[in-house]
Write an enzyme that holds these catalytic residues in place. Sequence first.
Site, mmCIF file in Angstrom:
data_model
loop_
_atom_site.group_PDB
_atom_site.id
_atom_site.type_symbol
_atom_site.label_atom_id
_atom_site.label_comp_id
_atom_site.label_asym_id
_atom_site.label_seq_id
_atom_site.Cartn_x
_atom_site.Cartn_y
_atom_site.Cartn_z
ATOM 1 N N LYS A 42 36.340 -3.919 79.052
ATOM 2 C CA LYS A 42 37.317 -3.517 78.347
ATOM 3 C C LYS A 42 36.685 -1.948 77.580
ATOM 4 O O LYS A 42 35.179 -2.067 77.483
ATOM 5 C CB LYS A 42 37.892 -4.260 77.191
ATOM 6 C CG LYS A 42 36.481 -4.634 75.931
ATOM 7 C CD LYS A 42 37.245 -6.000 75.099
ATOM 8 C CE LYS A 42 35.811 -6.352 74.335
ATOM 9 N NZ LYS A 42 36.439 -7.423 73.557
ATOM 10 N N ARG A 140 42.925 -14.704 64.760
ATOM 11 C CA ARG A 140 43.221 -13.448 65.296
ATOM 12 C C ARG A 140 44.055 -13.550 66.520
ATOM 13 O O ARG A 140 45.209 -13.582 66.035
ATOM 14 C CB ARG A 140 41.793 -12.513 66.032
ATOM 15 C CG ARG A 140 41.773 -11.332 66.368
ATOM 16 C CD ARG A 140 40.672 -10.785 66.577
ATOM 17 N NE ARG A 140 40.122 -11.291 68.130
ATOM 18 C CZ ARG A 140 39.265 -10.578 68.960
ATOM 19 N NH1 ARG A 140 38.655 -9.621 68.446
ATOM 20 N NH2 ARG A 140 38.984 -11.185 69.919
ATOM 21 N N TYR A 267 25.436 21.879 56.449
ATOM 22 C CA TYR A 267 26.476 22.123 55.152
ATOM 23 C C TYR A 267 25.833 21.471 54.205
ATOM 24 O O TYR A 267 25.151 20.062 54.052
ATOM 25 C CB TYR A 267 27.607 21.152 55.636
ATOM 26 C CG TYR A 267 28.450 21.954 56.680
ATOM 27 C CD1 TYR A 267 28.948 23.287 56.462
ATOM 28 C CD2 TYR A 267 28.588 21.274 57.813
ATOM 29 C CE1 TYR A 267 29.804 23.695 57.546
ATOM 30 C CE2 TYR A 267 29.387 21.927 58.757
ATOM 31 C CZ TYR A 267 30.032 23.130 58.675
ATOM 32 O OH TYR A 267 30.559 23.763 59.586
ATOM 33 N N MET A 315 30.150 18.590 63.485
ATOM 34 C CA MET A 315 30.930 17.973 64.479
ATOM 35 C C MET A 315 30.330 18.091 65.793
ATOM 36 O O MET A 315 30.376 17.269 66.812
ATOM 37 C CB MET A 315 32.245 18.901 64.464
ATOM 38 C CG MET A 315 33.515 18.181 65.322
ATOM 39 S SD MET A 315 34.885 18.945 65.389
ATOM 40 C CE MET A 315 35.334 18.418 63.696
HETATM 41 C C1 PLP Z 1 35.619 -8.530 73.794
HETATM 42 C C2 PLP Z 1 35.787 -10.025 74.040
HETATM 43 C C3 PLP Z 1 34.843 -10.603 74.841
HETATM 44 C C4 PLP Z 1 33.544 -10.154 74.890
HETATM 45 O O1 PLP Z 1 32.701 -10.694 73.879
HETATM 46 P P1 PLP Z 1 31.097 -10.331 73.335
HETATM 47 O O2 PLP Z 1 30.975 -10.879 72.300
HETATM 48 O O3 PLP Z 1 31.009 -8.847 73.613
HETATM 49 O O4 PLP Z 1 30.583 -11.028 74.883
HETATM 50 C C5 PLP Z 1 35.197 -11.842 75.142
HETATM 51 N N1 PLP Z 1 36.598 -12.368 74.863
HETATM 52 C C6 PLP Z 1 37.537 -11.551 74.282
HETATM 53 C C7 PLP Z 1 38.850 -12.101 74.071
HETATM 54 C C8 PLP Z 1 37.005 -10.244 73.928
HETATM 55 O O5 PLP Z 1 38.196 -9.732 73.232
#
Ligand code: PLP
Length: 381
Positions: A42, A140, A267, A315
């Site tokens: 992701k 969550r 700055y 930036m």
């Molecule tokens: C991001 C995520 C993971 C990976 O977790 P890590 O701690 O980065 O290994 C696994 N499962 C879900 C649902 C996630 O959102």
Amino acid sequence: MTSGEQLHARPLATRIVDHAAIARNIERLRPSSGAGIMVVVKADGFGHGMLDVARTAVAIGAEWLGVATVDEALALRAAGIDAPVLCWLADPWTRLTDAVAATVTISCANIETLRAVADAARITGSTAQVHLELDTGMARGGAERARWAELCAAAAHLEAVEVTGIWSHLALAADPDPLSTTAQREAFEHGVALARKSGLTPRVLHLANSAAALDHEQTWFDLVRCGAGVYGIETVSDRVHGLEPTMRVVSRATQVRRVAAGSGVSYNHAYVTERETTLVLVPVGYGDGVPRGLSHGGQVVIDGVRHPIVGAISMDQLVVDVGNAPVRLGAEVVLLGSPRAGEPDAQEWADVTGTIAHEILTGLGGRMAREHINQVGTASS
Ligand SMILES: *Cc1c(COP(=O)(O)O)cnc(C)c1O
């Protein structure tokens, strides 16, 4: 020289992604029990390039790929990656028909999404593969425990949906005290038993993230979902598991100048030179994901020596005070590298700026180029 060709052009800053290091990290995370591994790609592979990381993961035998969004899953399929993919942020307004048609496994945590997935399956004339998500104590994502039986019963009745997996997510896997993780595991097992009573026959149970894959064997079940660890982030403690950094970020000295004592830098003149010194201009800034918080305490490595970032990070640029070091114009500036070689890593940036390495890695980008080294199993090999 043909038109458009430049003599010496190269990117001002580059993220160099080491696929051999990614592959070694995946091997270290792989459960010794024989459970499979889902490599989480992701957020553009935590900034490493989603498709490139996915190809490496598949080439070395990762059983699953994990993404958050339906669009990420579809991008994997569009690139010709046909390994099992789970996405866990589908809702009724995402591209479910495309996802089902592309044989993406969709996570469902409520009846509304489950029904929308079933509708999508009917439209495509196929069966949708679904993993149900149970909240076991993170509040969550996931179905609330009070609604789990109802969700399972609905899933068992929907013909267009096949529940192939059940999963949950750990809130405190990196905590050395395993109490909360044990409680979540027990809630998970209870939820799985309830699902089986509803007539569901999930084949893939999964609960562990990277920290749990490393430290909590009782959470492994059939599959561990690893993101952070794949990218060398050790959430547990100081690199005790031997995971390696997977991204090197380099830029160069784009200007080198001598200034007098008492020169206010950048700055607001937040930094004033105490002595005559050499300042090096590095052409990256917060627009490229180099946090402004590194203005106080951030360091880079030039010619093997650490030097402080001084003055406010802009930036597009930052300034390094190298004292009397004989830095040349064009010298390589290492922003992120290997702690073993004395270079800063994402964890060090996170410590300085009060965040976690995940945020550092996913935030890098902007105008930085990306280069991949040591790729395995690409189409050309
Ligand atoms: C991001 C995520 C993971 C990976 O977790 P890590 O701690 O980065 O290994 C696994 N499962 C879900 C649902 C996630 O959102």
